[in-house]
Design a protein around this motif. Sequence first.
Motif, PDB file in Angstrom:
ATOM      1  N   LEU A   1      91.760   6.348  46.313  1.00  0.00           N
ATOM      2  CA  LEU A   1      90.628   7.038  46.939  1.00  0.00           C
ATOM      3  C   LEU A   1      90.485   8.416  46.313  1.00  0.00           C
ATOM      4  O   LEU A   1      91.372   9.260  46.449  1.00  0.00           O
ATOM      5  CB  LEU A   1      90.854   7.155  48.447  1.00  0.00           C
ATOM      6  CG  LEU A   1      90.926   5.821  49.201  1.00  0.00           C
ATOM      7  CD1 LEU A   1      91.544   6.020  50.579  1.00  0.00           C
ATOM      8  CD2 LEU A   1      89.541   5.210  49.331  1.00  0.00           C
ATOM      9  N   GLY A   2      89.403   8.628  45.606  1.00  0.00           N
ATOM     10  CA  GLY A   2      89.171   9.907  44.950  1.00  0.00           C
ATOM     11  C   GLY A   2      87.799  10.447  45.292  1.00  0.00           C
ATOM     12  O   GLY A   2      87.104   9.937  46.174  1.00  0.00           O
ATOM     13  N   ALA A   3      87.408  11.505  44.591  1.00  0.00           N
ATOM     14  CA  ALA A   3      86.093  12.122  44.772  1.00  0.00           C
ATOM     15  C   ALA A   3      85.695  12.758  43.449  1.00  0.00           C
ATOM     16  O   ALA A   3      86.548  13.208  42.686  1.00  0.00           O
ATOM     17  CB  ALA A   3      86.130  13.163  45.881  1.00  0.00           C
ATOM     18  N   GLY A   4      84.404  12.767  43.163  1.00  0.00           N
ATOM     19  CA  GLY A   4      83.957  13.380  41.916  1.00  0.00           C
ATOM     20  C   GLY A   4      82.837  12.602  41.277  1.00  0.00           C
ATOM     21  O   GLY A   4      81.856  12.243  41.945  1.00  0.00           O
ATOM     22  N   GLU A   5      82.992  12.300  39.988  1.00  0.00           N
ATOM     23  CA  GLU A   5      81.937  11.630  39.237  1.00  0.00           C
ATOM     24  C   GLU A   5      82.470  10.378  38.563  1.00  0.00           C
ATOM     25  O   GLU A   5      83.679  10.232  38.326  1.00  0.00           O
ATOM     26  CB  GLU A   5      81.353  12.577  38.185  1.00  0.00           C
ATOM     27  CG  GLU A   5      80.678  13.812  38.775  1.00  0.00           C
ATOM     28  CD  GLU A   5      80.188  14.761  37.700  1.00  0.00           C
ATOM     29  OE1 GLU A   5      80.603  14.632  36.531  1.00  0.00           O
ATOM     30  OE2 GLU A   5      79.379  15.652  38.029  1.00  0.00           O
ATOM     31  N   VAL A   6      81.546   9.481  38.222  1.00  0.00           N
ATOM     32  CA  VAL A   6      81.853   8.263  37.484  1.00  0.00           C
ATOM     33  C   VAL A   6      81.053   8.296  36.193  1.00  0.00           C
ATOM     34  O   VAL A   6      79.863   8.648  36.199  1.00  0.00           O
ATOM     35  CB  VAL A   6      81.487   6.998  38.300  1.00  0.00           C
ATOM     36  CG1 VAL A   6      81.817   5.736  37.512  1.00  0.00           C
ATOM     37  CG2 VAL A   6      82.215   6.999  39.645  1.00  0.00           C
ATOM     38  N   VAL A   7      81.701   7.969  35.071  1.00  0.00           N
ATOM     39  CA  VAL A   7      81.007   7.946  33.777  1.00  0.00           C
ATOM     40  C   VAL A   7      80.923   6.508  33.274  1.00  0.00           C
ATOM     41  O   VAL A   7      81.804   5.687  33.537  1.00  0.00           O
ATOM     42  CB  VAL A   7      81.708   8.842  32.730  1.00  0.00           C
ATOM     43  CG1 VAL A   7      81.589  10.293  33.123  1.00  0.00           C
ATOM     44  CG2 VAL A   7      83.169   8.452  32.571  1.00  0.00           C
ATOM     45  N   GLY A   8      79.832   6.217  32.553  1.00  0.00           N
ATOM     46  CA  GLY A   8      79.598   4.872  32.062  1.00  0.00           C
ATOM     47  C   GLY A   8      79.728   4.753  30.563  1.00  0.00           C
ATOM     48  O   GLY A   8      80.186   5.679  29.876  1.00  0.00           O
ATOM     49  N   HIS A   9      79.287   3.615  30.032  1.00  0.00           N
ATOM     50  CA  HIS A   9      79.438   3.306  28.615  1.00  0.00           C
ATOM     51  C   HIS A   9      78.294   3.833  27.767  1.00  0.00           C
ATOM     52  O   HIS A   9      78.349   3.752  26.535  1.00  0.00           O
ATOM     53  CB  HIS A   9      79.528   1.786  28.420  1.00  0.00           C
ATOM     54  CG  HIS A   9      80.819   1.205  28.896  1.00  0.00           C
ATOM     55  ND1 HIS A   9      81.118  -0.135  28.798  1.00  0.00           N
ATOM     56  CD2 HIS A   9      81.912   1.786  29.452  1.00  0.00           C
ATOM     57  CE1 HIS A   9      82.320  -0.357  29.294  1.00  0.00           C
ATOM     58  NE2 HIS A   9      82.821   0.794  29.695  1.00  0.00           N
ATOM     59  N   VAL A  10      77.228   4.326  28.386  1.00  0.00           N
ATOM     60  CA  VAL A  10      76.071   4.772  27.611  1.00  0.00           C
ATOM     61  C   VAL A  10      75.730   6.227  27.941  1.00  0.00           C
ATOM     62  O   VAL A  10      74.584   6.596  28.126  1.00  0.00           O
ATOM     63  CB  VAL A  10      74.842   3.856  27.843  1.00  0.00           C
ATOM     64  CG1 VAL A  10      75.053   2.510  27.194  1.00  0.00           C
ATOM     65  CG2 VAL A  10      74.545   3.689  29.331  1.00  0.00           C
TER      66      VAL A  10
ATOM     67  N   ARG B   1      88.576   9.483  54.455  1.00  0.00           N
ATOM     68  CA  ARG B   1      89.534   9.121  53.404  1.00  0.00           C
ATOM     69  C   ARG B   1      90.929   8.904  53.990  1.00  0.00           C
ATOM     70  O   ARG B   1      91.612   7.948  53.646  1.00  0.00           O
ATOM     71  CB  ARG B   1      89.558  10.210  52.333  1.00  0.00           C
ATOM     72  CG  ARG B   1      90.354   9.825  51.080  1.00  0.00           C
ATOM     73  CD  ARG B   1      90.361  10.936  50.055  1.00  0.00           C
ATOM     74  NE  ARG B   1      89.033  11.203  49.539  1.00  0.00           N
ATOM     75  CZ  ARG B   1      88.342  12.326  49.772  1.00  0.00           C
ATOM     76  NH1 ARG B   1      88.865  13.288  50.522  1.00  0.00           N
ATOM     77  NH2 ARG B   1      87.151  12.496  49.262  1.00  0.00           N
ATOM     78  N   ASP B   2      91.337   9.786  54.887  1.00  0.00           N
ATOM     79  CA  ASP B   2      92.654   9.643  55.519  1.00  0.00           C
ATOM     80  C   ASP B   2      92.735   8.374  56.349  1.00  0.00           C
ATOM     81  O   ASP B   2      93.755   7.681  56.366  1.00  0.00           O
ATOM     82  CB  ASP B   2      92.944  10.857  56.401  1.00  0.00           C
ATOM     83  CG  ASP B   2      93.227  12.113  55.596  1.00  0.00           C
ATOM     84  OD1 ASP B   2      93.443  11.994  54.364  1.00  0.00           O
ATOM     85  OD2 ASP B   2      93.211  13.205  56.186  1.00  0.00           O
ATOM     86  N   PHE B   3      91.659   8.072  57.049  1.00  0.00           N
ATOM     87  CA  PHE B   3      91.619   6.859  57.857  1.00  0.00           C
ATOM     88  C   PHE B   3      91.849   5.629  56.982  1.00  0.00           C
ATOM     89  O   PHE B   3      92.615   4.726  57.327  1.00  0.00           O
ATOM     90  CB  PHE B   3      90.261   6.767  58.559  1.00  0.00           C
ATOM     91  CG  PHE B   3      89.962   5.412  59.131  1.00  0.00           C
ATOM     92  CD1 PHE B   3      90.579   4.973  60.289  1.00  0.00           C
ATOM     93  CD2 PHE B   3      89.048   4.574  58.507  1.00  0.00           C
ATOM     94  CE1 PHE B   3      90.298   3.733  60.815  1.00  0.00           C
ATOM     95  CE2 PHE B   3      88.761   3.328  59.021  1.00  0.00           C
ATOM     96  CZ  PHE B   3      89.387   2.901  60.184  1.00  0.00           C
ATOM     97  N   LEU B   4      91.208   5.582  55.791  1.00  0.00           N
ATOM     98  CA  LEU B   4      91.333   4.426  54.902  1.00  0.00           C
ATOM     99  C   LEU B   4      92.677   4.416  54.181  1.00  0.00           C
ATOM    100  O   LEU B   4      93.230   3.354  53.892  1.00  0.00           O
ATOM    101  CB  LEU B   4      90.195   4.433  53.877  1.00  0.00           C
ATOM    102  CG  LEU B   4      88.779   4.260  54.454  1.00  0.00           C
ATOM    103  CD1 LEU B   4      87.741   4.445  53.351  1.00  0.00           C
ATOM    104  CD2 LEU B   4      88.624   2.900  55.114  1.00  0.00           C
TER     105      LEU B   4
END
Length: 387
Positions: free
Chosen positions: A53-62, A39-42
């Motif tokens: 640049l984060g970390a965790g979860e992604v939520v959708g529409h359904v 992450r630091d490199f990018l």
Amino acid sequence: MDTKKLFHLVSEKMRCEFEMAAQYQHNGTRGTSREEALRDFLAKGRLPAKYGLGAGEVVGHVRDTSRQCDIIIYDSINGLSLHYDENNQIYPIDSVYGIIEVKSTLSKTELLDSLNKIKVFKEMSIEGSVTEPIGNGYKIIHHRPKPFGIVFAYSLSGNSMDSLLDNLKDWESKNSPSTWPNYICVLNEGCIYHQNLLETCLDSEAITKESMPLALKFGNDSLFKFYCGLHDMCSRMKLGPVELERYFSPGVKIGRFTVFGRITEAQVTFKGKPPVAARLKESTLEKIINWCANTEKIRYSDLLKKQLGQLPLGTTDSSAGMNTLLYLYNPDNFPGLDEIQKSSSTNSGTHKDHYPTLLNIIDITIDGNLYALAMGSFNDTDWELLE
């Protein structure tokens, strides 16, 4: 300046940082350091500021949620986080470019774990178009880009790039191309990505069943090659706006169908008992789609005229939304208000006090198509109880 030599040095620095992280005894701490090194490199000027640049979860529409993602690349200007703390965030799928799964050593087991994480994430992809203003009142419309999924590893695990390629081919033979990874990189070893004839297929839209994965041994140039691919994928993607209303009233997956609307979950009375939470069955949705496939879509204004006998006061055929096309599911041919009034005036002696009509209609969207459902056409067998 010899850029490849420069990236050789950066790659070696990452290797040193990884070896330092490996000294931590706690797996969680070691994993966090591993991901932070990439992450630091990018983050240090190698990706434009608009790529967060984060970390965790992604939520959708359904009501779908990804598994825990090591690195999430999101729109830091127009995007947002629904939840944020230092180590874990939750991002709406609208604002996410893609994810990177980071591994210390890439064994077959770790590869398959990463591929399945990417599959779950990619299945959340949103269909549709994005409207982008270009000035002077003009707009352009383009397809919403599909997010990418990448695997990045610091080393192999007693295997080889060729064996990883065989593992990938076997996994891809059992899964849809829409869920395949965009890129796999093993530091100081090589990269795997897809190609169709002589054309490199990095973007998710470009990866099809005709695409073939290739393992190329770039050695010390692997980091530079990975960085170039990641940067170019991001730069070609134009995300649409984040529509938070979709997360307030999300749809659901019912079997193989994606459904939006109030009827996805309703209070239903079975045999005179108190109402309970239920939703339409997958077989009921299939019945609706098959029946409507033999009919023509109608304009929303025509539905209102059929339902109410006329358009609501202050509304005309040219009012907003009146040209929307939809299917009317009315297999029992229930009458609208206009037909009821005509029937009452000519057959007053045989008028029924209570019977199903088109006045009880609910809108629902199934796989992107809008349906108006005559609720009188459903019975107890069309519903399933919710736990």
